[in-house]
Scaffold this active site. Structure first.
Site, mmCIF file in Angstrom:
data_model
loop_
_atom_site.group_PDB
_atom_site.id
_atom_site.type_symbol
_atom_site.label_atom_id
_atom_site.label_comp_id
_atom_site.label_asym_id
_atom_site.label_seq_id
_atom_site.Cartn_x
_atom_site.Cartn_y
_atom_site.Cartn_z
ATOM 1 N N TRP A 169 0.632 -1.035 0.203
ATOM 2 C CA TRP A 169 -0.243 0.169 0.052
ATOM 3 C C TRP A 169 0.814 1.220 0.045
ATOM 4 O O TRP A 169 0.207 2.064 -0.680
ATOM 5 C CB TRP A 169 -1.130 0.030 0.850
ATOM 6 C CG TRP A 169 -2.069 -0.715 0.859
ATOM 7 C CD1 TRP A 169 -1.729 -2.593 1.968
ATOM 8 C CD2 TRP A 169 -2.933 -1.269 0.439
ATOM 9 N NE1 TRP A 169 -3.288 -2.935 1.300
ATOM 10 C CE2 TRP A 169 -3.771 -2.441 0.072
ATOM 11 C CE3 TRP A 169 -3.320 -0.070 -0.644
ATOM 12 C CZ2 TRP A 169 -4.840 -2.424 -0.736
ATOM 13 C CZ3 TRP A 169 -4.374 -0.791 -2.246
ATOM 14 C CH2 TRP A 169 -4.537 -2.359 -1.261
ATOM 15 N N ASP A 241 -1.009 5.902 6.238
ATOM 16 C CA ASP A 241 -2.435 5.240 5.764
ATOM 17 C C ASP A 241 -2.365 4.753 6.769
ATOM 18 O O ASP A 241 -1.344 4.178 7.313
ATOM 19 C CB ASP A 241 -2.131 4.200 4.850
ATOM 20 C CG ASP A 241 -3.283 3.563 4.226
ATOM 21 O OD1 ASP A 241 -4.122 3.548 5.294
ATOM 22 O OD2 ASP A 241 -3.095 3.236 3.555
ATOM 23 N N LYS A 265 -12.592 -1.624 7.776
ATOM 24 C CA LYS A 265 -11.549 -2.787 8.416
ATOM 25 C C LYS A 265 -11.614 -2.394 10.095
ATOM 26 O O LYS A 265 -12.345 -3.677 10.545
ATOM 27 C CB LYS A 265 -9.714 -2.695 8.091
ATOM 28 C CG LYS A 265 -9.695 -2.500 6.674
ATOM 29 C CD LYS A 265 -7.933 -2.212 6.729
ATOM 30 C CE LYS A 265 -7.782 -2.333 4.850
ATOM 31 N NZ LYS A 265 -7.949 -3.964 4.016
#
Length: 430
Positions: A169, A241, A265
């Site tokens: 990511w 992030d 999540k």
């Protein structure tokens, strides 16, 4: 106020042909704040948020053992949600707190939904102790959209920025930034297959970098920052992030210029992206920035510039209430540490039958990747676990093996059951 999961309204949902047996329900418009005080309308500091939360926190549904008809879902996202939250949502689905309509039917500019989004922001500010000089935005497009929105809002096209890449990511975020500024990867864990995090002392940062970007927890590779680097440029900001460890532990928000996270999540269903951004970073977007990516637009409109993901925000609000009811993020982190230790100890104590490739000091509390010494048994492991009502244990397609995502809502009993299964599987195949 949480309603019982067996209200006449939930009965109607399950038995739509029996509506003529039901008595009309009384509408109580006072069950949401019709005329909120200025404090609840203008959420500007953590103290005000705490006060608002104190005056309007529905009684949480009591924690109950995992229902027999539900699986233990170890998916990386969308992921398991607290069972009590799901039951509250079920009871409120047809008629939200006496309003006569579902949250899915509400105008996003009506007083009912305004009370929902304001309460969600207030509770999130309380959970993370977000300072008053930070804005909270409820957006769409996932964290992936923020890979572009961040440089577009924070940088000019020729501004240098630094990226620490500890997994897939972080790498994707860097690549997207190349379109809108001048990013550099100052450290990458790719040569070690993303199994570690660098020493901050040895980082060669650009002294003119506008920001330093990290992915606080790499969902795929299971690598998590336990502390955070400081940009060498005193005018630069740290950006993170936090999609897969958001609200899993306390975080000093003041150390960051911007935090962003997909909700799917740890704090809600897919469709909601949360951005926490220092207010002085808002308003300098590049001219090419699409209106839907401009933080100034969303901040000035209180996340209501266009129709937001209303139901997803409502669900996030229920999760925030649940986290507060548990005692806040200090208590939540304790539970997460206990769950992770149980699973990692089982892996490390298997004499090599199970292996976790991640350096121990940076192992994620949320996403636990592991492999089998006999890789040909991995498909059988996943298959047999599924039969035992433990699902989504297959590792990401890019790395293989297995992965157990044990987010906030994964009960300790789920990890216990997985560990017991792992030991039993090893006894049969070791």
């Amino acid at each position: 106020m949480a309603m019982s999961a067996t209200t006449p309204n939930s009965f109607l949902l399950k038995n739509p042909t029996h509506h003529h047996f039901l008595k009309p329900t009384t509408t109580h418009l006072t069950s949401f704040p019709i005329n909120p005080s200025p404090k609840s309308l203008s959420i500007t500091c953590a103290a005000a948020a705490a006060a608002a939360a104190t005056t309007h926190v529905p009684t949480p549904t009591p924690t109950t053992p995992q229902s027999q008809d539900r699986v233990f879902n170890f998916a990386a996202g969308p992921a398991t949600l607290p069972e009590s939250v799901l039951k509250t949502a079920e009871s409120e689905l047809y008629n939200w707190r006496g309003s006569g309509m579902s949250v899915m039917e509400m105008s996003h500019r009506g007083k009912e939904f305004l009370s929902i989004i304001q309460k969600a922001e207030s509770d999130l500010r309380t959970l993370l102790n977000i300072p008053s000089d930070y804005s909270v935005l409820f957006l769409q497009g996932g964290a992936t959209t923020q890979f572009a929105a961040i440089p577009l809002n924070i940088c000019k096209p020729d501004d240098p920025v630094d990226y620490i890449v500890t997994g897939s990511w972080g790498d994707k975020a860097y690549k997207e930034a190349t379109k809108y500024c001048k990013p550099s990867v100052i450290w990458s864990g790719k040569p070690q297959k993303y199994t570690r995090i660098p020493s901050f002392d040895g980082l060669e940062q650009n002294p003119h970098a506008r920001y330093l970007h990290i992915c606080a927890n790499e969902t795929i590779h299971g690598v998590e920052f336990k502390n955070y680097p400081t940009p060498s440029n005193k005018d630069a900001v740290l950006i993170a992030d936090m999609s897969s460890n958001f609200c899993s532990k306390p975080v000093d928000v003041s150390k960051f210029g911007l935090i962003y996270a997909g909700a799917q999540k740890n704090v809600g269903p897919s469709g909601v992206t949360i951005v926490i951004v220092r207010k002085d970073l808002i308003g300098g977007a590049q001219g090419i920035t699409p209106v839907m990516l401009d933080y100034k637009i969303h901040d000035e409109n209180n996340s209501l510039y266009n129709t937001p993901p209303c139901y997803g925000i409502y669900m996030c609000g229920l999760v925030f209430e649940d986290l507060l009811a548990q005692g806040g993020l200090v208590e939540v982190e304790k539970k997460n540490v206990t769950k992770a230790k149980l699973l990692y100890d089982a892996i490390d104590g298997s004499n090599g039958f199970y292996r976790c490739p991640v350096e121990k000091s940076v192992r994620s509390l949320m996403n636990v990747p592991f492999t089998l010494e006999k890789s040909d048994l991995e498909a059988e492991f996943v298959k047999e676990a599924s039969k035992e009502k433990m699902v989504q244990l297959k590792g990401h397609r890019s790395v293989g093996g297995m992965r157990a995502s044990i987010y906030n809502a994964m009960p300790f009993a789920g990890v216990e059951k997985l560990v017991a299964f792992m030991k039993e599987f090893q006894a049969r195949h070791g």
